[in-house]
Scaffold this active site. Structure first.
Site, PDB file in Angstrom:
ATOM      1  N   LYS A   1      25.319  41.728  41.499  1.00 19.87           N
ATOM      2  CA  LYS A   1      25.036  43.279  41.443  1.00 19.87           C
ATOM      3  C   LYS A   1      24.436  43.709  40.142  1.00 19.87           C
ATOM      4  CE  LYS A   1      28.288  46.419  41.700  1.00 19.87           C
ATOM      5  NZ  LYS A   1      29.283  47.652  42.060  1.00 19.87           N
ATOM      6  N   SER A   2      25.167  43.210  39.255  1.00 24.37           N
ATOM      7  CA  SER A   2      24.657  43.668  37.752  1.00 24.37           C
ATOM      8  C   SER A   2      23.178  43.276  37.401  1.00 24.37           C
ATOM      9  CB  SER A   2      25.581  43.090  36.629  1.00 24.37           C
ATOM     10  OG  SER A   2      26.781  43.528  36.835  1.00 24.37           O
TER      11      SER A   2
ATOM     12  N   ARG B   1      19.503  45.612  37.222  1.00 24.19           N
ATOM     13  CA  ARG B   1      18.472  45.482  36.212  1.00 24.19           C
ATOM     14  C   ARG B   1      17.085  44.786  36.492  1.00 24.19           C
ATOM     15  NH1 ARG B   1      23.579  45.465  34.477  1.00 24.19           N
ATOM     16  NH2 ARG B   1      24.552  46.046  32.684  1.00 24.19           N
TER      17      ARG B   1
ATOM     18  N   THR C   1      31.409  47.724  26.432  1.00 26.27           N
ATOM     19  CA  THR C   1      30.862  48.276  27.636  1.00 26.27           C
ATOM     20  C   THR C   1      29.401  47.957  27.594  1.00 26.27           C
ATOM     21  OG1 THR C   1      30.301  50.074  29.089  1.00 26.27           O
ATOM     22  CG2 THR C   1      31.063  50.485  26.904  1.00 26.27           C
TER      23      THR C   1
ATOM     24  N   GLN D   1      27.416  48.711  30.330  1.00 28.72           N
ATOM     25  CA  GLN D   1      26.705  50.151  30.635  1.00 28.72           C
ATOM     26  C   GLN D   1      26.145  50.780  29.617  1.00 28.72           C
ATOM     27  OE1 GLN D   1      28.943  52.005  33.744  1.00 28.72           O
ATOM     28  NE2 GLN D   1      28.733  50.173  35.096  1.00 28.72           N
TER      29      GLN D   1
ATOM     30  N   ASP E   1      35.977  42.411  35.867  1.00 26.43           N
ATOM     31  CA  ASP E   1      36.079  42.660  37.152  1.00 26.43           C
ATOM     32  C   ASP E   1      36.714  41.690  37.948  1.00 26.43           C
ATOM     33  OD1 ASP E   1      34.122  44.825  37.015  1.00 26.43           O
ATOM     34  OD2 ASP E   1      32.563  43.806  37.024  1.00 26.43           O
TER      35      ASP E   1
ATOM     36  N   ARG F   1      42.107  50.285  38.898  1.00 25.63           N
ATOM     37  CA  ARG F   1      42.421  48.916  39.249  1.00 25.63           C
ATOM     38  C   ARG F   1      43.674  48.559  38.776  1.00 25.63           C
ATOM     39  NH1 ARG F   1      36.435  45.824  38.538  1.00 25.63           N
ATOM     40  NH2 ARG F   1      35.249  47.300  39.746  1.00 25.63           N
TER      41      ARG F   1
END
Length: 347
Positions: free
Chosen positions: A21-22, A26, A167, A169, A315, A346
């Site tokens: 997904k990452s 991008r 991070t 993001q 994750d 989580r």
């Protein structure tokens, strides 16, 4: 929907897992900012990634989906201006869409409103707002939460930014904003977070320089269209790795998995615990290391995981906890508070 599970005697075979997904996010973003036609093969058709696709369709990129691939005609670094004064973008539950897109929108000369679902609307955005404000963007929020109202500026002011959190993001948002700055922008973080953005920026022709926990990006005049193949997601592979490790007599091969060194913390820890895991057929695809992972049932011993390793397996920690219940001894994890501000708590 009712799902019935039956106990199995062993886990074996050869499988592939969904795309990363990452990397998909991008690839869509930079292809949309490029000049020319890019192809993104084996993309992940998740709701999060669909939010990114729809956002860039709104802003002038032509994106077609055919047989598991994306065909993207980029709009260029300067996206199309909205016809009605501003763009309204719905990011759903995608923090990646929201934060990375904020960096790009900071360098545009129009206004955008980003909203999300109830869950995303509770997640912290101040961490990405602060550096973009320093670069000159005008950003308003709901006390650090969504919605964000972003009025971009050209050029942005180059900054040297030191984050107190690792991070990817926030790092990516600053690097993407750096494409529109008046000079080189440098980002420093305590521990190196996942580096998909740095790798992909280089692939699209951007001058990016990395030294330890420092990343410097130089302003770009244009991005060059690329042919990208997205590897399998190691976070998805983690569940099958867990099953093969804890079920006796298992022997499983997972093909074409991305093993980026900023994402392979799970593999490192499991090997320390005595896991029989072999990485074979190592190669590089679209700037990302990829391999086949062979997992065999193993008797595991407990391990201690400190904060320096958490960014490389953040994750995967929930499924790792399951694995740890089957290890001999007490496994301790420290420095994982970032898990409390994901799409759910989580921990």
């Amino acid at each position: 929907m009712e799902i019935k599970l039956k106990k199995t005697n062993y886990v074996s075979g050869v499988i592939e897992v969904p795309a990363d997904k990452s990397v998909t996010h991008r690839a869509v973003m930079l292809s949309s900012l490029a000049e020319g036609n890019s192809t993104v093969r084996n993309y992940l058709p998740s709701d999060d990634c669909s939010r990114t696709i729809e956002a860039f369709r709104q802003m002038g990129a032509e994106i077609k989906i055919d047989n598991g691939s994306l065909y993207i005609k980029g709009a260029g670094l300067k996206l199309a201006k909205p016809q009605n004064g501003k763009y309204n973008i719905y990011a759903g539950n995608s923090g990646t869409t929201t934060r990375l897109l904020s960096g790009i929108l900071a360098g545009q000369d129009f206004e955008t409103v980003i909203k999300g679902d109830d869950s995303l609307s509770k997640r912290p955005m101040q961490r990405v707002i602060l550096p973009l404000l320093q670069m000159g963007a005008d950003i308003k929020s709901n006390d650090g939460l969504l919605p964000l109202i972003i009025k971009g500026k050209t050029p942005l002011k180059a900054i040297n930014y030191e984050s107190d959190k690792s991070t990817a993001q926030v790092k990516s948002a600053v690097l993407f904003a750096g494409l529109y700055a008046d000079d080189a922008t440098t980002y420093k973080e305590p521990v190196k977070s996942r580096d998909h953005s740095e790798r992909m920026l280089k692939a699209f022709g951007v001058d990016v320089r990395v030294s330890d926990n420092f990343v410097t990006v130089y302003p770009a005049e244009r991005l060059t269209a690329q042919d990208i193949t997205v590897p399998g997601d190691i976070s998805s592979a983690a569940f099958f790795i867990a099953a093969a490790l804890i079920v006796p007599d298992s022997n499983l091969t997972i093909r074409n998995v991305g093993v980026n060194p900023t994402r392979d913390g799970l593999i490192e820890v499991l090997k320390q615990m005595g896991a029989n895991i072999t990485l074979t057929n190592m190669r590089e695809i679209s700037q990302e290391p990829v391999c086949d992972i062979v997992i065999k049932y193993s008797k595991l011993k407990a391990a201690d995981i400190d904060a320096s390793l958490v960014p490389r397996m953040v994750d995967e920690i929930p499924v790792f906890v399951l694995i740890a219940t089957q290890a001999n001894g007490i496994t301790r994890i420290s420095g994982a508070k970032e898990l409390r501000v994901k799409e759910s708590d989580r921990i």
